[in-house]
Scaffold this active site. Structure first.
Site, short mmCIF file in Angstrom:
data_model
loop_
_atom_site.label_atom_id
_atom_site.label_comp_id
_atom_site.label_asym_id
_atom_site.label_seq_id
_atom_site.Cartn_x
_atom_site.Cartn_y
_atom_site.Cartn_z
N LYS A 1 -25.53 3.25 20.89
CA LYS A 1 -25.40 4.71 20.89
C LYS A 1 -23.94 5.04 21.14
CE LYS A 1 -27.54 8.95 22.43
NZ LYS A 1 -26.36 9.74 22.73
N CYS B 1 14.84 -2.73 42.11
CA CYS B 1 13.57 -2.39 42.75
C CYS B 1 12.63 -3.60 42.70
CB CYS B 1 12.92 -1.20 42.04
SG CYS B 1 11.30 -0.76 42.71
N CYS C 1 11.66 0.98 46.84
CA CYS C 1 13.08 0.62 47.04
C CYS C 1 13.93 1.80 47.48
CB CYS C 1 13.66 0.00 45.77
SG CYS C 1 13.91 1.20 44.45
N CYS D 1 11.23 5.47 38.86
CA CYS D 1 12.15 4.98 39.87
C CYS D 1 13.42 4.57 39.14
CB CYS D 1 11.53 3.77 40.57
SG CYS D 1 12.75 2.69 41.33
N TYR E 1 0.85 -1.19 0.00
CA TYR E 1 0.00 0.00 0.00
C TYR E 1 0.88 1.25 0.00
CZ TYR E 1 -3.57 3.37 1.36
OH TYR E 1 -4.42 4.44 1.38
S1 IVH Z 1 -29.76 8.90 15.29
C1 IVH Z 1 -32.88 11.78 14.15
N1 IVH Z 1 -28.24 6.87 15.93
O1 IVH Z 1 -26.60 10.65 19.72
C2 IVH Z 1 -31.92 10.85 14.78
N2 IVH Z 1 -27.71 8.99 16.87
O2 IVH Z 1 -28.34 12.07 21.55
C3 IVH Z 1 -30.58 11.44 14.98
N3 IVH Z 1 -25.72 8.98 18.30
O3 IVH Z 1 -26.76 13.60 17.83
C4 IVH Z 1 -29.58 10.62 15.57
N4 IVH Z 1 -25.24 6.85 18.06
O4 IVH Z 1 -24.59 12.19 17.73
C5 IVH Z 1 -28.47 8.17 16.10
N5 IVH Z 1 -26.98 4.99 16.35
C6 IVH Z 1 -27.20 6.28 16.53
C7 IVH Z 1 -26.36 7.09 17.35
C8 IVH Z 1 -26.67 8.44 17.50
C9 IVH Z 1 -24.88 8.00 18.63
C10 IVH Z 1 -25.61 10.38 18.79
C11 IVH Z 1 -25.76 11.41 17.71
C12 IVH Z 1 -26.93 12.25 18.12
C13 IVH Z 1 -26.97 12.00 19.60
C14 IVH Z 1 -28.34 12.24 20.17
#
Ligand code: IVH
Length: 672
Positions: A118, A435, A414, A429, A39
C-alpha cells in the site's frame, strides 16, 4: 540512399517514438539502452524542430514533459466510474474476519488473493482514449477530482501513448503518485540549499508537487507512478482476473508494482504481510500496509461493494509510525561541512516497533516555523529509512516555563563563530578542520562503506582517536599502529590487529571511492563515479578547470565550483599528498568511450555471502561493464548472483524464473 535528411514531420515522429521508447526503458523498465547524453541529443533535436515548425507540436511529444502551462485554478473533473476507497484491517483478527466474510459470501473455501504494497501517496485517475493519454485527475471525493493533466504529463513513467494492439477505446487507469525515499531526501536537500521550506514527508512532497498551478515546478519534482487497477474500460481485451489485468497494463507500458504476487488463503496473506513488514525499511518507497485483492473478477463481482469500498479488497495496515513524547533538550550536531543541525533529545518512545530517542529538527527555520520548545510534548514520525523527525508540538500540553529556541552564535564544539549565508537555511560552524566535530565527521565519511570502506572503524573509535590526538586527518589513519590502538579504552589486542589489517587492505582502493571519500561538498557516490570515469585519474581532476568539470554528465556549476575550490586549498592538497605517501593506491580508469560495455542494459541483483570478493566489489565491476546492479529481484532482473546463505531473493528469483548464478558464474561473467 539519397543523402537527403528526412522531412521534418517524419523526423519529428521518429524522434517522438524513439524518445518515448527510451523513456519507458529508462524509467519503467529500469533498463536503458542509450547514454543520457544520447537521449539529450535526441530531445534537443525534437525541441529544435518544434520551435522551427510549431505545427509539428503534439500532445504526446516528450518535450511536453518539461511542463510550462500555468493555471489559475484546477478544473473539476467527474470520474467516469467512481474511485472507491479501501477498508482497513489493523490486526490479524480483523484480517481473519475479512477473509472469513469473503469465503462465506463467495461460497468457496480456497481463495486466491493478489497482494500489493500500500503505497503512501495520492490516488490518480488517468484517461486514455484510443491509447492516448488525454486527462489526469486527482481522486477528490471519489466522484469528482481536480484536473491535473498538465502536471501528470511531466511524470516520466506515465506513458503518453499505450503500446500494443487491441487497446481499449476508452480506459481509466488508476494508481498512486508518490516520491521514492531517495528522491525525497535529494529533494529536501535541494530545498534546503535553495533556502526553501522542507517537506515533512514523501507523501506531502508528492501532494505539494502534484497540486502545482505551474507545471514547470512539477516537472522538477521526482514524481513516480504505479498503477493498481482500472475504472472504465470500453473495447479491447478484457482480463478475467486482477493478475491478468495488471500484466495487461504492464504490457501496454503502464508501471505496476514489482512486489505484486498471488497468494492463497489467510496463511498466504499473513506470510506476505510479515515479509513486507520486515522489509519495510529497505523498500525504496514508503508503504503503510499491504493491500489484498480477490484475484478472480467473477468472484469480485459476486462479493460486490459497499457505498465506500469493495468487499473483495482490504488494506492490512502496518503499525503507526507516529507517536507523542516529551522533548528533553535540543542539541546541535555539527556535520562534515560544518552544517549545524538541531537534534531533539526525546523521552524514549516506541514508533512503529522501534524505540526512538533522537529526532531531527532539520534547521533553525524549521524549529521556528514549528515553534518547538524544550519541555513540549511533540509528535515524532519515522518512516522508511528516513531519519525520525519532530513533526509538530501539541500546544495544549505546553508547560508554562518554555522558551523560544534560538541558534547560538558560537559552535558548541569549538567555539568558532556560527555563520548563516543570506537566503540559506543552513547555519554553519566557521571553524573548518579546526573544529574537532568537523574533523571527526570528515574521517568518518572517509572510512565509510562507500568511501575507503575501513572495516572496524566506527564513530566511537574515531572520537577517541581524535580526542587523544592520535590522528587529526584521514591520512593519519594509515600511520596508526597496534600499540597506539591497544592503549585506547575498550580496545583489545585482537580488535587492534584486525583494524590495522583492514586499514592496510583499504589502502588499495578505486578512484571513485577515493573521490567520494575526500568529502567534497555535494559530491556523492554517483557523481564521484561519473567524474572518475570521465577523467580516469586523480591528477587530471585536480588540474581541471570549472569548465572542464562541467563537461561531466552529473556535474553542474555548483558542484564544479566545489571540486575546483576543494583542490585549491592547501590543507586538502596536503591530505592527498600524505595519502599517497602512505601507500594509498588505485587503478587508473580507461575513459568510458574506450571501455567495452558488454553488459549495457542488463540488470543484476547480488545476494548472500561471496567467498572471493566483497559484494561491493562485484557491484563495481559489473557496473564498470555497463550493467545496473539493483537491490531487489523483479521481472526485469537479468540474473541473481547468489553467494552463500541467500535469503528470500533466491526464492523470488526462482518463482519468477530468473537465472541464478553462483560465484563461479559471476567470475565467468566478469571475465566475459
Ligand atoms: S486499490 C477499489 N491498491 O490507498 C480499490 N489502493 O486507502 C481502490 N493505495 O485511494 C484502491 N496502494 O490511493 C489500491 N495497491 C494499492 C494501493 C492503493 C495505495 C491507496 C489509494 C487508495 C487508498 C485507499
Amino acid at each position: 540512399m539519397s543523402g537527403q535528411s528526412p522531412l521534418p514531420a517524419a523526423r519529428a515522429q521518429e524522434l517522438r517514438d524513439q524518445l518515448n521508447y527510451h523513456n519507458h526503458r529508462y524509467y519503467t523498465l529500469d533498463s536503458p539502452e542509450i547514454l543520457d547524453s544520447e537521449y539529450d541529443a535526441l530531445f534537443r533535436e525534437l525541441q529544435g524542430l518544434e520551435q522551427n515548425y510549431p505545427e509539428l507540436k503534439r500532445d504526446d511529444s516528450p518535450t511536453r514533459r518539461v511542463g510550462g502551462e500555468i493555471l489559475s485554478a484546477f478544473e473539476s473533473v467527474d470520474h467516469e466510474t467512481p474511485m472507491a476507497s479501501l477498508d482497513n484491517a489493523f490486526s490479524y483478527s480483523e484480517m481473519e474476519g475479512f477473509e472469513r466474510r469473503v469465503r462465506e459470501r463467495g461460497e468457496i473455501e480456497h481463495i486466491e488473493y493478489v497482494i500489493e504494497p500500500k503505497l503512501d501517496g495520492l490516488a490518480l485517475n488517468l484517461l486514455y482514449i484510443d491509447g492516448v493519454l488525454v486527462r489526469g485527475a486527482t481522486r477528490g471525493d471519489g466522484q469528482t477530482g481536480e484536473d491535473v493533466t498538465s502536471n501528470i504529463r511531466t511524470i516520466p513513467t506515465i506513458p503518453f501513448r499505450l503500446h500494443g494492439d487491441n487497446l481499449p477505446d476508452r480506459l481509466e487507469v488508476r494508481g498512486e503518485v508518490f516520491i521514492s525515499i531517495d528522491d525525497f531526501k535529494r529533494l529536501n536537500q535541494s530545498q534546503s540549499v535553495a533556502g526553501e521550506k522542507l517537506f515533512a514527508n514523501p507523501r506531502n512532497a508528492a501532494a505539494g508537487s502534484l497540486r502545482q498551478l505551474d507545471s514547470s515546478i512539477t516537472a522538477k519534482r521526482p514524481l513516480s507512478f504505479i498503477s493498481y487497477g482500472i475504472g472504465i474500460q470500453q473495447g479491447g481485451e478484457k482480463a478475467e482476473s486482477y493478475q491478468q489485468l495488471i500484466e495487461q497494463l504492464s504490457s501496454w507500458g503502464i508501471p505496476i508494482s514489482t512486489e505484486s504476487q498471488v497468494v492463497s488463503g489467510l496463511d498466504g496473506c499473513a506470510e506476505v504481510y510479515a515479509d513486507l513488514l520486515s522489509r519495510r525499511e529497505v523498500l525504496p518507497y514508503e508503504i503503510d500496509g499491504v493491500v489484498f485483492k480477490v484475484n478472480s473478477f467473477q468472484l469480485q463481482q459476486k462479493l460486490g461493494s459497499t457505498s465506500r469500498a469493495p468487499r473483495w479488497a482490504i488494506a492490512w495496515k502496518f503499525p503507526a509510525e507516529e507517536a507523542t513524547t516529551e522533548l528533553l533538550s535540543i542539541d546541535l550536531q555539527v556535520g562534515r561541512t560544518g552544517a549545524l543541525t538541531p537534534v531533539a533529545r526525546l523521552a524514549p518512545v516506541d514508533v512503529g516497533g522501534v524505540t526512538v530517542s533522537n529526532a531531527t529538527l532539520h534547521n533553525e527555520d524549521e524549529v521556528q516555523r514549528k515553534d518547538v520548545r524544550v519541555g513540549d510534548t511533540v509528535v515524532v514520525r519515522r518512516a522508511g529509512d528516513v531519519i525520525p523527525e519532530v513533526v509538530r508540538t501539541i500546544p495544549d500540553k505546553r508547560p508554562h516555563y518554555t522558551e523560544i529556541w534560538k541558534m547560538p552564535n558560537s559552535c558548541p564544539v569549538c567555539g568558532s563563530e556560527v555563520l548563516r549565508e543570506e537566503d540559506k537555511s543552513v547555519a554553519r560552524c566557521s571553524g573548518g578542520l579546526f573544529c574537532p566535530a568537523q574533523r571527526k565527521e570528515a574521517i568518518w565519511h572517509f572510512a565509510s562503506r562507500k568511501g575507503l570502506d575501513i572495516e572496524g572503524l566506527g564513530g566511537k573509535l574515531i572520537d577517541q582517536l581524535v580526542d587523544e590526538k592520535i590522528i587529526a586527518t584521514a591520512a593519519d589513519l594509515f600511520s596508526i599502529n597496534s600499540e597506539q590502538l591497544s592503549s585506547l579504552q575498550r580496545m583489545g589486542d585482537k580488535s587492534a590487529d584486525n583494524l590495522v589489517g583492514s586499514l592496510s587492505k583499504s589502502r588499495k582502493t578505486t578512484l571513485p571511492r577515493l573521490l567520494f571519500a575526500l568529502g567534497i561538498p555535494e559530491v556523492g557516490e554517483a557523481t564521484a563515479r561519473s567524474i572518475a570515469i570521465h577523467f580516469g585519474d586523480l591528477e587530471p581532476i585536480m588540474q581541471a578547470t570549472i569548465d572542464d568539470l562541467q563537461v561531466v554528465d552529473d556535474v553542474g556549476p555548483v558542484v564544479a565550483h566545489n571540486i575546483f575550490t576543494f583542490f585549491r586549498q592547501d590543507h586538502n592538497r596536503k591530505v592527498i599528498e600524505s595519502l599517497l605517501r602512505s601507500g594509498v593506491v588505485w587503478e587508473t580508469i580507461i575513459p568510458q568511450e574506450r571501455l567495452p560495455q558488454p553488459l549495457l542494459g542488463e540488470s543484476y541483483v547480488i545476494t548472500g555471502t561471496l567467498r572471493n570478493m566483497k559484494r561491493s566489489e562485484a557491484k563495481e565491476r559489473l557496473q564498470a561493464m555497463g550493467a545496473k546492479v539493483t537491490g531487489s529481484v523483479s521481472k526485469k532482473t537479468t540474473a541473481l548472483i547468489c553467494g552463500e546463505d541467500p535469503g528470500s531473493k533466491k526464492v523470488k528469483a526462482e518463482t519468477l524464473g530468473i537465472q541464478v548464478l553462483d560465484e563461479e558464474g559471476l567470475q565467468s561473467l566478469l571475465r566475459s
